[in-house]
Structure formats: structure tokens, C-alpha cells
Design an enzyme around this catalytic site. Structure first.
Site, PDB file in Angstrom:
ATOM      1  N   ASN A   8       1.153  -1.248   0.460  1.00 34.40           N
ATOM      2  CA  ASN A   8      -0.016  -0.182   0.171  1.00 34.40           C
ATOM      3  C   ASN A   8       1.164   1.229  -0.205  1.00 34.40           C
ATOM      4  OD1 ASN A   8      -1.923   2.375   0.348  1.00 34.40           O
ATOM      5  ND2 ASN A   8      -2.311   1.150   2.353  1.00 34.40           N
ATOM      6  N   LYS A  10       0.121   4.029  -0.204  1.00 34.45           N
ATOM      7  CA  LYS A  10      -0.486   5.247   0.291  1.00 34.45           C
ATOM      8  C   LYS A  10      -0.510   6.652  -0.621  1.00 34.45           C
ATOM      9  CE  LYS A  10      -0.728   3.402   4.730  1.00 34.45           C
ATOM     10  NZ  LYS A  10      -0.221   3.498   6.204  1.00 34.45           N
ATOM     11  N   HIS A  93      -9.523   1.147   4.277  1.00 32.22           N
ATOM     12  CA  HIS A  93      -8.528   1.449   5.619  1.00 32.22           C
ATOM     13  C   HIS A  93      -8.456   2.261   6.408  1.00 32.22           C
ATOM     14  CE1 HIS A  93      -4.535   2.463   6.570  1.00 32.22           C
ATOM     15  NE2 HIS A  93      -3.671   1.314   6.042  1.00 32.22           N
ATOM     16  N   GLU A  95      -6.832   4.725   7.942  1.00 28.90           N
ATOM     17  CA  GLU A  95      -6.731   6.428   7.743  1.00 28.90           C
ATOM     18  C   GLU A  95      -7.679   6.722   7.104  1.00 28.90           C
ATOM     19  OE1 GLU A  95      -2.643   5.080   5.573  1.00 28.90           O
ATOM     20  OE2 GLU A  95      -2.110   5.182   7.891  1.00 28.90           O
ATOM     21  N   GLU A 160      -5.436  -5.289  10.097  1.00 27.44           N
ATOM     22  CA  GLU A 160      -4.345  -3.906  10.905  1.00 27.44           C
ATOM     23  C   GLU A 160      -4.933  -3.544  12.473  1.00 27.44           C
ATOM     24  OE1 GLU A 160      -2.478  -2.730   6.743  1.00 27.44           O
ATOM     25  OE2 GLU A 160      -3.641  -1.689   6.867  1.00 27.44           O
ATOM     26  N   GLY A 166       2.582   2.563  11.045  1.00 27.50           N
ATOM     27  CA  GLY A 166       3.246   3.826  10.515  1.00 27.50           C
ATOM     28  C   GLY A 166       4.109   4.033  11.746  1.00 27.50           C
ATOM     29  N   SER A 205       3.230  -2.166  10.234  1.00 29.09           N
ATOM     30  CA  SER A 205       4.407  -1.851  10.166  1.00 29.09           C
ATOM     31  C   SER A 205       5.460  -3.728  10.008  1.00 29.09           C
ATOM     32  CB  SER A 205       5.371  -1.591  11.734  1.00 29.09           C
ATOM     33  OG  SER A 205       4.582  -0.176  12.190  1.00 29.09           O
TER      34      SER A 205
HETATM   35  P1  13P Z   1       2.617   0.031   7.779  1.00 26.07           P
HETATM   36  O1  13P Z   1       3.718  -0.941   7.202  1.00 26.07           O
HETATM   37  O2  13P Z   1       3.536   1.553   7.026  1.00 26.07           O
HETATM   38  O3  13P Z   1       3.126   0.235   8.741  1.00 26.07           O
HETATM   39  O4  13P Z   1       1.158   0.394   6.614  1.00 26.07           O
HETATM   40  C1  13P Z   1       0.702  -0.318   7.129  1.00 26.07           C
HETATM   41  C2  13P Z   1      -0.373  -0.495   6.708  1.00 26.07           C
HETATM   42  O5  13P Z   1      -1.615   0.444   6.841  1.00 26.07           O
HETATM   43  C3  13P Z   1      -1.066  -1.301   4.980  1.00 26.07           C
HETATM   44  O6  13P Z   1      -1.839  -1.163   4.696  1.00 26.07           O
END
Ligand code: 13P
Length: 245
Positions: A8, A10, A93, A95, A160, A166, A205
Site C-alpha cells: 500500500n 498510500k 483502511h 486512515e 491492521e 506506521g 509495520s
Molecule cells: P506500515 O507498514 O507503514 O505500518 O503501514 C501498514 C498499512 O497501513 C498498510 O495498509
């Protein structure tokens, strides 16, 4: 079924960087037994799909609208993603749930739109730090699954935990085992036998140093990778830690 390793990206990469990163992934993908997917921003789906043509790496979007078309300024419809070369789409997601107020009901509608367009949805679920410290993590994830997945469901679920995204903090292998077993139980309860084969990805992560251990946990059907998917060598190292069919 092979494990699915999905990147992803982003809101990262200008066009040239996205194409170069996709080419780097494609160049190292031969011989990887896992299924590979990269999800750039919608604007770069077509260019990334072109860069990946002839490779085994698929392309996906990071969101879609619940309608197939219409007066929705700034939104992207599922048929547009398909048209640009995507075959998958990430939905719900955290976010988007946090920053755009997406509810389980909306995610479910988006899921229906994705499937109607011919895309495979990856529906994200996961608890916040407060919900986990309050002991509500399974309850929260159970409600998200019940509310976000249409019946029947032909797609993938990604667990997740919000606090692991992150942050560099990863859920322990025990936490992942417990939650993925719970999600499997819920999927079977809600979808019967079909729930046995729905892949459940872990995200939060995931990096080269922890991928092999996480991917070996029972009921982990792959990984949804954020930060580490922005470097071709890290993403490919994670992919090589995954299991084939
Ligand atoms: P990270 O791997 O940067 O923690 O992000 C995970 C994520 O949100 C994947 O959709």
C-alpha cells in the site's frame, strides 16, 4: 492458496518514482511464490499497470466510490480503476475510516461496487490502541467484519491494528495468532464453509526483519505492507519470506 503480499503505497511517489519502483518490484518478482500486488495512488494506477505488464505483479487501488459513476467531485469509481489496469482495491483502511469518516456500512457499499466492477476487495479491520487497552479488540473487529463485508463475500480481509500502522510497533505473534483465529471463526460463522478459504492478511509495520515470523502464524494469508513497500528490495524480501500455494 499462495500468500498475498500487497504493498500500500498510500500518498507517496511522483509518477516517475512510482514507475521506477514498480519496475524494481517486477524485476525481482520472478521466482517469488507468493501472489504480489502493489497499490499506488489512483492517479498512477495506469502508469504502474503499464510498467508491470508481462510480470506476475498485480495492481490495485486504495479506495473507490460506492457508485459506478456520477456527480462526485474528486472521487474515483471502481470501473475506472479496472479500466486503468487495476484488479484489486483496498477498502476501509483505518486512515480512510479516521480521516474521511468511513463507516462499516459505507465500506460494505464500496465492496459491492468493487465486486460489481470486477475488482477483488481487500477490506481492512483493526482496533485502536484505546480499544485494545480496554480489552475490546475482538468485539471491535467482530463488528467491523459483520458490518463491512457483504454476503456473499469474495475478497480478502486485512487485520491492521491501528496502533501498529506506521509506528514501528508490530503486534506480537501471539496477538496476531489470537486475532486471526478469531477472524477465521467469525468468517466461518458468517459465511459458512466459504469462510475457511478467505485470506486474512496482517498489516502494521511489516518489514523484512519480522515478515517470516508473522507470515508463519496460523491463519495469516499474507501481508499488507505500507512503509516497507516503498523500497523494492524490502518489499521483495518480505515477498520471499511468504509461502506459495
Ligand atoms: P506500515 O507498514 O507503514 O505500518 O503501514 C501498514 C498499512 O497501513 C498498510 O495498509
Amino acid at each position: 492458496m499462495p500468500q498475498l503480499i500487497a504493498g500500500n503505497w498510500k500518498m507517496h511517489c511522483l509518477a516517475a518514482d512510482a514507475v521506477a519502483l514498480a519496475q524494481g518490484v517486477a524485476a525481482g518478482a520472478a521466482g517469488v511464490e507468493a501472489e504480489l500486488l502493489i497499490c499506488p495512488t489512483a492517479l498512477h494506477v495506469a502508469a504502474v499497470a503499464a510498467a508491470l505488464r508481462g510480470s506476475s505483479v498485480a495492481v490495485g487501488g486504495q479506495d473507490c466510490h460506492q457508485d459506478a459513476q456520477g456527480a462526485h467531485t474528486g472521487d474515483v469509481a471502481a470501473p475506472m480503476l479496472l479500466d486503468a489496469g487495476a484488479s484489486w482495491v483496498i477498502l476501509g483502511h483505518s486512515e480512510r475510516r479516521q480521516n474521511h469518516g468511513e463507516t462499516d456500512e459505507l465500506v460494505r457499499e464500496k465492496c459491492l461496487a468493487a465486486v460489481a466492477a470486477g475488482l477483488t476487495p481487500i477490506v481492512c479491520v483493526g482496533e485502536t490502541a484505546d480499544q485494545r487497552s480496554g480489552g475490546q479488540e475482538t468485539e471491535v473487529v467482530g463488528w467491523q467484519i459483520a458490518g463491512s463485508l457483504p454476503k456473499p463475500f469474495s475478497g480478502v480481509v486485512a487485520y491492521e491494528p491501528v496502533w501498529a500502522i506506521g509506528t514501528g510497533k508490530t503486534a506480537t505473534n501471539e496477538d496476531v495468532a489470537t486475532m486471526h483465529a478469531f477472524i477465521r471463526e467469525e468468517l466461518v460463522r458468517q459465511f459458512g464453509e466459504a469462510g475457511q478459504t478467505i485470506r486474512i492478511l496482517y498489516g502494521g509495520s511489516v518489514k523484512p526483519s519480522n515478515a517470516a515470523a508473522l507470515l508463519a502464524v496460523p491463519n495469516v494469508g499474507g501481508a499488507l505492507v505500507g512503509g516497507a513497500s516503498l523500497k523494492a528490495d524490502e518489499f521483495l524480501t518480505i515477498a520471499r519470506a511468504a509461502q506459495g500455494g
